[in-house]
Design a protein around this motif. Structure first.
Motif, PDB file in Angstrom:
ATOM      1  N   UNK A 245      -4.357  -1.285  -2.666  1.00 51.12           N
ATOM      2  CA  UNK A 245      -3.463  -2.426  -2.885  1.00 51.12           C
ATOM      3  C   UNK A 245      -4.040  -3.417  -3.474  1.00 51.12           C
ATOM      4  N   UNK A 246      -5.324  -3.732  -3.206  1.00 52.60           N
ATOM      5  CA  UNK A 246      -6.075  -4.786  -3.932  1.00 52.60           C
ATOM      6  C   UNK A 246      -6.358  -4.466  -5.382  1.00 52.60           C
ATOM      7  N   UNK A 247      -6.483  -3.486  -5.564  1.00 54.96           N
ATOM      8  CA  UNK A 247      -6.936  -2.727  -7.182  1.00 54.96           C
ATOM      9  C   UNK A 247      -5.521  -3.062  -7.873  1.00 54.96           C
ATOM     10  N   UNK A 248      -4.497  -2.531  -7.289  1.00 58.88           N
ATOM     11  CA  UNK A 248      -3.120  -2.810  -7.962  1.00 58.88           C
ATOM     12  C   UNK A 248      -2.874  -4.248  -8.087  1.00 58.88           C
ATOM     13  N   UNK A 249      -3.199  -5.205  -7.073  1.00 64.18           N
ATOM     14  CA  UNK A 249      -2.981  -6.619  -7.287  1.00 64.18           C
ATOM     15  C   UNK A 249      -3.803  -7.268  -8.542  1.00 64.18           C
ATOM     16  N   UNK A 250      -5.188  -6.744  -8.475  1.00 63.98           N
ATOM     17  CA  UNK A 250      -5.887  -7.112  -9.583  1.00 63.98           C
ATOM     18  C   UNK A 250      -5.503  -6.800 -10.945  1.00 63.98           C
ATOM     19  N   UNK A 251      -4.840  -5.486 -11.081  1.00 62.51           N
ATOM     20  CA  UNK A 251      -4.324  -5.195 -12.335  1.00 62.51           C
ATOM     21  C   UNK A 251      -3.261  -5.999 -12.769  1.00 62.51           C
ATOM     22  N   UNK A 252      -2.273  -5.985 -11.626  1.00 57.50           N
ATOM     23  CA  UNK A 252      -1.115  -6.976 -11.980  1.00 57.50           C
ATOM     24  C   UNK A 252      -1.349  -8.175 -12.346  1.00 57.50           C
ATOM     25  N   UNK A 253      -2.451  -8.734 -11.884  1.00 55.64           N
ATOM     26  CA  UNK A 253      -2.686 -10.206 -12.175  1.00 55.64           C
ATOM     27  C   UNK A 253      -2.926 -10.373 -13.593  1.00 55.64           C
ATOM     28  N   UNK A 254      -3.641  -9.253 -14.501  1.00 59.80           N
ATOM     29  CA  UNK A 254      -3.805  -9.270 -15.646  1.00 59.80           C
ATOM     30  C   UNK A 254      -2.589  -9.222 -16.582  1.00 59.80           C
ATOM     31  N   UNK A 255      -1.457  -8.890 -16.096  1.00 58.02           N
ATOM     32  CA  UNK A 255      -0.421  -8.684 -17.051  1.00 58.02           C
ATOM     33  C   UNK A 255       0.033 -10.091 -17.567  1.00 58.02           C
TER      34      UNK A 255
ATOM     35  N   UNK B 125       0.795  -1.231  -0.031  1.00 56.26           N
ATOM     36  CA  UNK B 125       0.079   0.019   0.047  1.00 56.26           C
ATOM     37  C   UNK B 125       0.864   1.145   0.069  1.00 56.26           C
ATOM     38  N   UNK B 126       1.882   1.281   0.620  1.00 58.89           N
ATOM     39  CA  UNK B 126       2.865   2.467   0.840  1.00 58.89           C
ATOM     40  C   UNK B 126       3.569   2.609  -0.626  1.00 58.89           C
ATOM     41  N   UNK B 127       3.914   1.648  -1.358  1.00 59.23           N
ATOM     42  CA  UNK B 127       4.473   1.753  -2.515  1.00 59.23           C
ATOM     43  C   UNK B 127       3.393   2.229  -3.700  1.00 59.23           C
TER      44      UNK B 127
END
Length: 87
Positions: A28-38, A11-13
Protein backbone atom coordinates in the motif's frame (compact mmCIF):
# COMPACT_ATOMS: atom_id res chain seq x y z
CA UNK A 1 -8.52 2.34 -8.68
CA UNK A 2 -8.07 5.85 -7.29
CA UNK A 3 -11.60 6.87 -8.16
CA UNK A 4 -13.19 3.74 -6.73
CA UNK A 5 -15.30 4.29 -3.62
CA UNK A 6 -14.94 1.44 -1.16
CA UNK A 7 -14.88 0.58 2.51
CA UNK A 8 -12.11 -1.98 2.08
CA UNK A 9 -8.57 -1.33 3.24
CA UNK A 10 -6.13 0.19 0.78
CA UNK A 11 -4.02 -2.99 0.82
CA UNK A 12 -7.04 -5.13 -0.14
CA UNK A 13 -7.89 -2.83 -3.04
CA UNK A 14 -4.29 -2.82 -4.29
CA UNK A 15 -4.08 -6.61 -4.03
CA UNK A 16 -7.38 -7.18 -5.88
CA UNK A 17 -6.36 -4.82 -8.66
CA UNK A 18 -2.87 -6.18 -9.31
CA UNK A 19 -4.10 -9.79 -9.15
CA UNK A 20 -6.84 -9.06 -11.70
CA UNK A 21 -4.22 -7.45 -13.95
CA UNK A 22 -1.83 -10.39 -13.52
CA UNK A 23 0.86 -8.24 -11.93
CA UNK A 24 3.09 -8.79 -8.90
CA UNK A 25 1.64 -7.69 -5.59
CA UNK A 26 2.76 -4.32 -4.25
CA UNK A 27 2.54 -2.67 -0.87
CA UNK A 28 0.00 0.00 0.00
CA UNK A 29 2.96 2.30 0.67
CA UNK A 30 4.29 1.82 -2.88
CA UNK A 31 0.83 2.60 -4.25
CA UNK A 32 0.53 5.73 -2.10
CA UNK A 33 3.96 6.95 -3.18
CA UNK A 34 3.09 6.44 -6.85
CA UNK A 35 -0.28 8.16 -6.37
CA UNK A 36 1.48 11.14 -4.78
CA UNK A 37 3.42 11.67 -8.02
CA UNK A 38 0.23 12.22 -10.04
CA UNK A 39 -0.48 15.81 -10.94
CA UNK A 40 -3.90 17.19 -10.07
CA UNK A 41 -4.26 18.24 -13.70
CA UNK A 42 -4.59 14.55 -14.65
CA UNK A 43 -7.97 14.45 -12.89
CA UNK A 44 -9.07 17.70 -14.49
CA UNK A 45 -8.25 16.31 -17.93
CA UNK A 46 -9.91 12.98 -17.12
CA UNK A 47 -13.08 14.79 -16.08
CA UNK A 48 -13.04 16.87 -19.26
CA UNK A 49 -12.51 13.93 -21.62
CA UNK A 50 -14.58 11.25 -19.89
CA UNK A 51 -17.49 13.29 -18.53
CA UNK A 52 -17.88 16.78 -19.95
CA UNK A 53 -17.03 16.02 -23.58
CA UNK A 54 -19.18 12.87 -23.62
CA UNK A 55 -22.22 14.01 -21.65
CA UNK A 56 -22.47 17.54 -23.03
CA UNK A 57 -21.25 17.06 -26.61
CA UNK A 58 -24.72 17.41 -28.16
CA UNK A 59 -25.58 20.55 -26.13
CA UNK A 60 -28.96 18.93 -25.33
CA UNK A 61 -29.42 20.32 -21.82
CA UNK A 62 -31.23 23.28 -20.32
CA UNK A 63 -29.28 26.39 -19.40
CA UNK A 64 -29.83 29.11 -16.84
CA UNK A 65 -28.62 32.48 -18.09
CA UNK A 66 -26.48 30.67 -20.67
CA UNK A 67 -24.76 28.40 -18.12
CA UNK A 68 -25.35 24.80 -17.13
CA UNK A 69 -26.79 24.55 -13.67
CA UNK A 70 -25.69 21.62 -11.54
CA UNK A 71 -26.73 20.71 -8.03
CA UNK A 72 -25.56 18.17 -5.50
CA UNK A 73 -27.62 16.65 -2.73
CA UNK A 74 -25.99 14.63 0.02
CA UNK A 75 -29.22 13.05 1.23
CA UNK A 76 -29.37 9.35 1.96
CA UNK A 77 -32.47 7.31 1.24
CA UNK A 78 -33.14 4.04 3.04
CA UNK A 79 -34.91 1.37 1.06
CA UNK A 80 -37.33 -0.32 3.47
CA UNK A 81 -37.16 -3.59 1.49
CA UNK A 82 -33.41 -3.85 2.11
CA UNK A 83 -33.27 -2.23 5.53
CA UNK A 84 -32.49 -4.77 8.25
CA UNK A 85 -34.21 -2.61 10.89
CA UNK A 86 -37.50 -2.29 9.02
CA UNK A 87 -40.64 -3.75 10.59
Amino acid sequence: MILRKTTKSLQCIVNETVISLGMEEVTASAYSQARYKLKHTAFIELNQKAIVDVVYQDQDFKKFWGKRLLSIDGSKIKDSEHNENSA
